[in-house]
Design a protein around this motif. Structure first.
Motif, PDB file in Angstrom:
ATOM      1  N   GLY A  30       0.802  -1.219   0.000  1.00 41.35           N
ATOM      2  CA  GLY A  30       0.000   0.000   0.000  1.00 41.35           C
ATOM      3  C   GLY A  30       0.833   1.267   0.000  1.00 41.35           C
ATOM      4  N   PHE A  31       2.135   1.166  -0.237  1.00 39.19           N
ATOM      5  CA  PHE A  31       2.960   2.373  -0.253  1.00 39.19           C
ATOM      6  C   PHE A  31       3.435   2.632  -1.683  1.00 39.19           C
ATOM      7  CE2 PHE A  31       3.689   0.505   4.028  1.00 39.19           C
ATOM      8  CZ  PHE A  31       3.060   1.500   4.751  1.00 39.19           C
ATOM      9  N   ASP A  32       3.079   3.777  -2.179  1.00 34.94           N
ATOM     10  CA  ASP A  32       3.354   4.091  -3.574  1.00 34.94           C
ATOM     11  C   ASP A  32       4.668   4.844  -3.681  1.00 34.94           C
ATOM     12  OD1 ASP A  32       3.065   4.446  -6.239  1.00 34.94           O
ATOM     13  OD2 ASP A  32       1.646   6.108  -6.081  1.00 34.94           O
ATOM     14  N   ARG A  33       5.705   4.168  -4.078  1.00 35.93           N
ATOM     15  CA  ARG A  33       7.033   4.785  -4.207  1.00 35.93           C
ATOM     16  C   ARG A  33       7.691   4.358  -5.514  1.00 35.93           C
ATOM     17  NH1 ARG A  33       8.179   9.085  -1.081  1.00 35.93           N
ATOM     18  NH2 ARG A  33       7.137   8.825   0.913  1.00 35.93           N
ATOM     19  N   THR A  34       8.462   5.249  -6.103  1.00 34.60           N
ATOM     20  CA  THR A  34       9.178   4.861  -7.313  1.00 34.60           C
ATOM     21  C   THR A  34      10.456   4.128  -6.898  1.00 34.60           C
ATOM     22  OG1 THR A  34      10.502   6.865  -7.355  1.00 34.60           O
ATOM     23  CG2 THR A  34       8.367   6.946  -8.488  1.00 34.60           C
ATOM     24  N   PRO A  35      11.035   3.335  -7.822  1.00 29.46           N
ATOM     25  CA  PRO A  35      12.283   2.650  -7.501  1.00 29.46           C
ATOM     26  C   PRO A  35      13.359   3.645  -7.065  1.00 29.46           C
ATOM     27  CG  PRO A  35      11.351   1.770  -9.520  1.00 29.46           C
ATOM     28  CD  PRO A  35      10.497   2.911  -9.140  1.00 29.46           C
ATOM     29  N   ASP A  36      13.405   4.813  -7.732  1.00 28.98           N
ATOM     30  CA  ASP A  36      14.415   5.809  -7.376  1.00 28.98           C
ATOM     31  C   ASP A  36      14.232   6.320  -5.957  1.00 28.98           C
ATOM     32  OD1 ASP A  36      16.196   5.918  -9.298  1.00 28.98           O
ATOM     33  OD2 ASP A  36      15.411   7.698 -10.331  1.00 28.98           O
ATOM     34  N   GLN A  37      12.969   6.563  -5.602  1.00 29.49           N
ATOM     35  CA  GLN A  37      12.713   7.045  -4.239  1.00 29.49           C
ATOM     36  C   GLN A  37      13.186   6.015  -3.215  1.00 29.49           C
ATOM     37  OE1 GLN A  37       8.505   7.870  -4.650  1.00 29.49           O
ATOM     38  NE2 GLN A  37       8.863  10.063  -4.474  1.00 29.49           N
ATOM     39  N   CYS A  38      12.946   4.718  -3.530  1.00 32.80           N
ATOM     40  CA  CYS A  38      13.367   3.661  -2.600  1.00 32.80           C
ATOM     41  C   CYS A  38      14.884   3.666  -2.480  1.00 32.80           C
ATOM     42  CB  CYS A  38      12.900   2.293  -3.075  1.00 32.80           C
ATOM     43  SG  CYS A  38      11.122   2.150  -3.093  1.00 32.80           S
ATOM     44  N   ARG A  39      15.532   3.766  -3.642  1.00 34.28           N
ATOM     45  CA  ARG A  39      16.991   3.678  -3.616  1.00 34.28           C
ATOM     46  C   ARG A  39      17.586   4.853  -2.838  1.00 34.28           C
ATOM     47  NH1 ARG A  39      20.302   5.819  -6.668  1.00 34.28           N
ATOM     48  NH2 ARG A  39      18.779   6.348  -8.254  1.00 34.28           N
ATOM     49  N   ILE A  40      17.013   6.053  -3.076  1.00 37.01           N
ATOM     50  CA  ILE A  40      17.551   7.242  -2.402  1.00 37.01           C
ATOM     51  C   ILE A  40      17.299   7.159  -0.898  1.00 37.01           C
ATOM     52  CG2 ILE A  40      17.245   9.742  -2.175  1.00 37.01           C
ATOM     53  CD1 ILE A  40      16.739   9.710  -5.274  1.00 37.01           C
ATOM     54  N   ARG A  41      16.116   6.643  -0.537  1.00 35.78           N
ATOM     55  CA  ARG A  41      15.800   6.515   0.891  1.00 35.78           C
ATOM     56  C   ARG A  41      16.771   5.532   1.565  1.00 35.78           C
ATOM     57  NH1 ARG A  41      14.632   8.702   5.484  1.00 35.78           N
ATOM     58  NH2 ARG A  41      13.210   7.549   6.817  1.00 35.78           N
ATOM     59  N   VAL A  42      17.016   4.405   0.874  1.00 40.84           N
ATOM     60  CA  VAL A  42      17.938   3.417   1.445  1.00 40.84           C
ATOM     61  C   VAL A  42      19.322   4.042   1.584  1.00 40.84           C
ATOM     62  CG1 VAL A  42      19.185   1.297   0.924  1.00 40.84           C
ATOM     63  CG2 VAL A  42      16.716   1.350   0.682  1.00 40.84           C
ATOM     64  N   LYS A  43      19.697   4.778   0.562  1.00 41.53           N
ATOM     65  CA  LYS A  43      21.018   5.401   0.581  1.00 41.53           C
ATOM     66  C   LYS A  43      21.119   6.362   1.768  1.00 41.53           C
ATOM     67  CE  LYS A  43      24.245   7.740  -2.395  1.00 41.53           C
ATOM     68  NZ  LYS A  43      24.488   8.413  -3.632  1.00 41.53           N
ATOM     69  N   SER A  44      20.059   7.139   1.937  1.00 45.59           N
ATOM     70  CA  SER A  44      20.064   8.111   3.019  1.00 45.59           C
ATOM     71  C   SER A  44      20.114   7.414   4.384  1.00 45.59           C
ATOM     72  CB  SER A  44      18.823   8.972   2.879  1.00 45.59           C
ATOM     73  OG  SER A  44      18.445   9.483   4.111  1.00 45.59           O
ATOM     74  N   LEU A  45      19.375   6.313   4.508  1.00 47.13           N
ATOM     75  CA  LEU A  45      19.375   5.577   5.775  1.00 47.13           C
ATOM     76  C   LEU A  45      20.757   5.001   6.045  1.00 47.13           C
ATOM     77  CD1 LEU A  45      15.932   3.804   5.375  1.00 47.13           C
ATOM     78  CD2 LEU A  45      16.529   5.387   7.202  1.00 47.13           C
ATOM     79  N   LYS A  46      21.387   4.522   4.982  1.00 44.61           N
ATOM     80  CA  LYS A  46      22.716   3.945   5.166  1.00 44.61           C
ATOM     81  C   LYS A  46      23.700   5.016   5.584  1.00 44.61           C
ATOM     82  CE  LYS A  46      24.058   0.819   2.063  1.00 44.61           C
ATOM     83  NZ  LYS A  46      24.188   0.250   0.700  1.00 44.61           N
ATOM     84  N   ARG A  47      23.529   6.180   4.996  1.00 37.83           N
ATOM     85  CA  ARG A  47      24.431   7.283   5.360  1.00 37.83           C
ATOM     86  C   ARG A  47      24.284   7.606   6.852  1.00 37.83           C
ATOM     87  NH1 ARG A  47      26.290  10.470   1.611  1.00 37.83           N
ATOM     88  NH2 ARG A  47      24.498  10.108   0.270  1.00 37.83           N
ATOM     89  N   GLN A  48      23.018   7.752   7.275  1.00 33.36           N
ATOM     90  CA  GLN A  48      22.769   8.067   8.682  1.00 33.36           C
ATOM     91  C   GLN A  48      23.353   6.984   9.581  1.00 33.36           C
ATOM     92  OE1 GLN A  48      18.546   8.545   9.090  1.00 33.36           O
ATOM     93  NE2 GLN A  48      18.495  10.242   7.650  1.00 33.36           N
ATOM     94  N   TYR A  49      23.159   5.737   9.131  1.00 35.85           N
ATOM     95  CA  TYR A  49      23.617   4.613   9.954  1.00 35.85           C
ATOM     96  C   TYR A  49      25.146   4.631  10.092  1.00 35.85           C
ATOM     97  CZ  TYR A  49      25.152  -0.192  10.793  1.00 35.85           C
ATOM     98  OH  TYR A  49      25.797  -1.298  11.266  1.00 35.85           O
ATOM     99  N   PHE A  50      25.810   4.781   8.961  1.00 36.18           N
ATOM    100  CA  PHE A  50      27.275   4.730   9.024  1.00 36.18           C
ATOM    101  C   PHE A  50      27.837   5.896   9.834  1.00 36.18           C
ATOM    102  CE2 PHE A  50      27.000   1.992   5.124  1.00 36.18           C
ATOM    103  CZ  PHE A  50      27.533   0.877   5.742  1.00 36.18           C
ATOM    104  N   GLN A  51      27.196   7.067   9.695  1.00 33.73           N
ATOM    105  CA  GLN A  51      27.662   8.211  10.499  1.00 33.73           C
ATOM    106  C   GLN A  51      27.463   7.930  11.976  1.00 33.73           C
ATOM    107  OE1 GLN A  51      25.247  11.197   8.798  1.00 33.73           O
ATOM    108  NE2 GLN A  51      26.675  11.620   7.115  1.00 33.73           N
ATOM    109  N   ALA A  52      26.273   7.420  12.294  1.00 34.55           N
ATOM    110  CA  ALA A  52      25.977   7.141  13.702  1.00 34.55           C
ATOM    111  C   ALA A  52      26.917   6.068  14.236  1.00 34.55           C
ATOM    112  CB  ALA A  52      24.535   6.700  13.840  1.00 34.55           C
ATOM    113  N   LYS A  53      27.202   5.084  13.396  1.00 35.72           N
ATOM    114  CA  LYS A  53      28.058   3.982  13.838  1.00 35.72           C
ATOM    115  C   LYS A  53      29.473   4.500  14.099  1.00 35.72           C
ATOM    116  CE  LYS A  53      29.009  -0.777  12.479  1.00 35.72           C
ATOM    117  NZ  LYS A  53      28.200  -1.528  13.417  1.00 35.72           N
ATOM    118  N   GLU A  54      29.918   5.355  13.191  1.00 36.37           N
ATOM    119  CA  GLU A  54      31.263   5.909  13.329  1.00 36.37           C
ATOM    120  C   GLU A  54      31.316   6.759  14.610  1.00 36.37           C
ATOM    121  OE1 GLU A  54      33.285   4.846  10.977  1.00 36.37           O
ATOM    122  OE2 GLU A  54      34.986   5.744  12.011  1.00 36.37           O
TER     123      GLU A  54
END
Ligand SMILES: NC(=O)C1=CN([C@@H]2O[C@H](COP(=O)(O)OP(=O)(O)OC[C@H]3O[C@@H](n4cnc5c(N)ncnc54)[C@H](OP(=O)(O)O)[C@@H]3O)[C@@H](O)[C@H]2O)[C@@H](O)CC1
Ligand SMILES: Nc1ncnc2c1ncn2[C@@H]1O[C@H](COP(=O)(O)OP(=O)(O)OP(=O)(O)O)[C@@H](O)[C@H]1O
Length: 615
Positions: free
Chosen positions: A53-77
């Motif tokens: 039920g969530f309408d997202r384009t593949p690009d939006q998904c990829r960018i969101r994942v990328k952003s989450l990974k960025r936040q995660y790696f920064q937080a981890k560091e």
């Protein structure tokens, strides 16, 4: 139905969790591993998200994942330095779980993978870039000073439609301006000077605090907007219902006596040994269809415009349904491994009821599932286990961490049957509710029966609108649900109409109203299964139905749309399960007459299945 229209860059927590669940799936991670181009993987992720039920384009998904990974790696560091930063990444735990295996690999790959700002770069390259961005070098210079961290916010103000919410806090807007990664030459010198005397950790902490604050603001505003949207949708929905009821009343008023429903129940097709003692349960309302094997109902009699429209969508030939069920049945080949044809979970089984979950679970196995799990209370487990060594029984339903215990298994389950023998104890219903919520996020088909329907009558929102949900009420349960949704007594003269109304009110959920004929509807189409059964009504037949439906639902949802000619997979699955249940009943009755029990019916599954779907 989409529960959530595209909202540009704004992702709710629920949506993000759904994305992470999908992205974290083994097959997705494997597909991303070693693939230079990943657009097809994100297309698949977006499709799966859409199914939830969530309408997202593949690009939006990829960018969101990328952003989450960025936040995660920064937080981890950051966390490595002072143990605090991980609190600033909202989805730290989820990312940690998914990436803990991958990050090792990614770290090894840092030197070998090209680093670039291209948004279509492959997954490993992205991670490498993220790691490098988050990495602070030995000289004490933070790398994000060289490459300012991109937040997920756009470089322009966010359009918010709810009144009084169009302006954002200035802090947030200024943060969005850090978005484009500035090259070192274009970076203003002033900012470097301003930060020069601050310790590295302080600087990072400050930045992350501001990011969090900005994010919180977005989510708060987004939540307000969603609440307003929900309210509007509810109002629209109740207006629609009112219209439907008015039209129903008008329709009833203008019906001529010749088309009026006949309340006289039809006799059972099976000859009864002693007509003085009828074995049939009294039927409720209209029962006036030809003794055909099946019937795909398409109404042509005068009806209000809403009903006319809904029914006009469902016109398929009777004989087309069984072949569609056949198309979903996976071939038995030596190329498969254990589990591939179905891992089914049953949520139910308590001190009073141990038979119901057993019937459901063993029926699932007999229909063709490879593994059948029962999640029951501690005291029910040894009893259920003793019925059959073939079932996997988890005594967790009443444990303090029941939900976590059950959730561990969700990634392995293909469908869930909630309710047989669940009982109505508050704590058990609460745990069942929570596990339904979590299964929905994973897109698992959920069949709700028996006491699970008691829960739905109390809290319809637990399953309302979930397109992979199927409700299987008997008449009593149906009445309860109908009255809970419509706040008025059920008009039992027209079961089909009432079933359609309830399905619509539940957000076009598939409904199987069991009885002398089984009525199956998703509010748009209606199937009726009146396959000859028998007059024997022993307890547990509904459990056989729900257990087998768990398997048919998994098969139907895994089939390509053209295998079922674009029909709603829930309808096809429900038709398969009801036909099978009735055929088992018929065959068992021929052998055991009045002594027929549900165990006798289960014995017939194999030959009934062959007769209906494999001959
Ligand atoms: N061996 C086991 O362990 C089994 C355990 N089971 C488990 O038992 C639990 C409770 O389920 P449930 O269906 O008995 O409960 P509930 O909804 O209160 O209904 C009872 C009332 O409804 C009525 N009634 C029922 N059907 C009707 C109909 N078609 N049309 C009209 N009326 C109908 C009936 O009325 P009566 O005829 O008695 O007046 C009765 O009063 C649940 O967990 C289930 O899974 C069962 O699966 C069986 C095998
Ligand atoms: N009056 C009837 N005539 C013929 N078949 C029936 C009739 N009522 C029920 N059935 C058959 O029994 C199946 C189960 O329906 P039933 O009403 O017994 O469910 P239930 O009450 O939920 O069962 P359980 O005893 O497992 O709780 C139906 O799908 C249908 O095939």
């Amino acid at each position: 139905m989409l529960v959530n229209a595209t909202r540009g860059f704004l992702w709710s927590d629920m949506e993000t969790r759904a994305l992470l669940n999908i992205w974290g799936e083994h097959d997705v991670q494997t597909a991303l591993d070693g693939n230079f181009r990943n657009s097809h993987v994100y297309r698949d992720v977006a499709n799966r998200l859409c199914e939830l039920g969530f309408d997202r384009t593949p690009d939006q998904c990829r960018i969101r994942v990328k952003s989450l990974k960025r936040q995660y790696f920064q937080a981890k560091e950051g966390s490595r330095k002072n143990g605090q930063y991980h609190k600033m990444c909202k989805f730290y735990d989820e990312m940690e779980r998914i990436l803990s295996n991958r990050s090792l690999l990614e770290r090894q790959d840092i030197d070998s993978v090209a680093v670039g700002g291209d948004e279509t770069m492959d997954e490993d390259a992205e991670s490498t870039e993220l790691l490098q961005e988050a990495h602070m070098d030995g000289s004490g210079e933070c790398s994000f000073m060289e490459h300012p961290v991109k937040t997920e916010y756009p470089p322009c103000p966010i359009p918010v439609t709810v009144g009084g919410m169009s302006s954002f806090p200035t802090k947030q807007i200024s943060l969005t301006k850090t978005n484009p990664p500035a090259s070192s030459s274009s970076r203003p010198r002033r900012s470097k000077k301003r930060f020069a005397n601050m310790s590295l950790e302080k600087l990072m902490e400050k930045f992350l605090e501001q990011s969090m604050e900005a994010e919180d603001n977005f989510y708060r505003l987004e939540q307000q907007r969603l609440q307003a949207e929900d309210k509007r949708r509810e109002e629209e929905h109740s207006r629609e219902l009112q219209m439907l009821q008015m039209l129903g009343q008008i329709f009833n008023g203008i019906r001529t006596p010749s088309t009026a429903p006949q309340a006289t129940p039809q006799p059972s097709c099976i000859p009864q040994t002693n007509p003085a003692v009828p074995l049939t349960r009294p039927t409720f309302g209209n029962r006036n269809h030809p003794p055909a094997l099946t019937e795909f109902v398409s109404r042509s009699q005068p009806a209000g415009p809403v009903i006319e429209r809904s029914f006009s969508l469902g016109t398929a030939a009777v004989d087309n349904v069984i072949p569609l069920v056949r198309n979903t049945i996976p071939p038995l080949t030596s190329k498969k491994h254990k589990g591939q044809d179905g891992r089914i979970g049953i949520i139910g089984g308590c001190q009073e009821y141990t038979g119901a979950p057993f019937f459901a679970a063993i029926s699932a196995l007999k229909v063709g599932a490879d593994l059948s799990h029962v999640f029951c209370t501690k005291d029910a487990a040894p009893v259920i286990k003793s019925y059959s060594p073939e079932l996997i029984v988890h005594p967790v339903l009443d444990s303090p961490n029941a939900v976590e215990e059950m959730e561990k298994w969700l990634p392995r389950l293909h469908s869930l049957v909630v309710g047989p023998g669940l009982g109505r104890e508050e704590m058990l219903l609460k745990n069942a509710k929570e596990i339904i919520e979590r299964s929905k996020l994973r897109g698992i088909p959920i069949i709700i029966d028996a006491d699970g329907l008691w829960l739905v009558a109390k809290e319809p929102s637990v399953i309302q609108g979930y397109q992979r949900g199927i409700l299987t009420p008997n008449f009593m349960e149906f009445t309860r649900l109908y009255e809970a949704m419509h706040h008025e007594p059920l008009d039992s003269t027209d079961h089909k109409r009432s079933a359609q109304q309830l399905s619509i009110a539940m957000g076009h959920l598939t409904l199987v109203l069991k009885g002398e004929e089984d009525i199956i509807t998703d509010g748009k189409n209606m199937l009726s299964c009146s396959q000859e059964g028998s007059g024997r009504r022993c307890g547990g037949q509904g459990d056989l139905l729900s257990g087998s439906l768990g398997v048919f639902a998994h098969w139907a949802f895994s089939s390509p749309p053209d295998a079922i000619k674009g029909m709603n997979p829930s309808l096809v699955a429900a038709f398969g399960a009801t036909s099978l249940t009735r055929q088992c009943n018929r065959q068992a009755f021929h052998k055991h007459s009045r002594s027929t029990s549900t165990s006798d019916m289960i014995q017939e599954i194999s030959s009934a299945f062959k007769k209906l779907f494999e001959s």
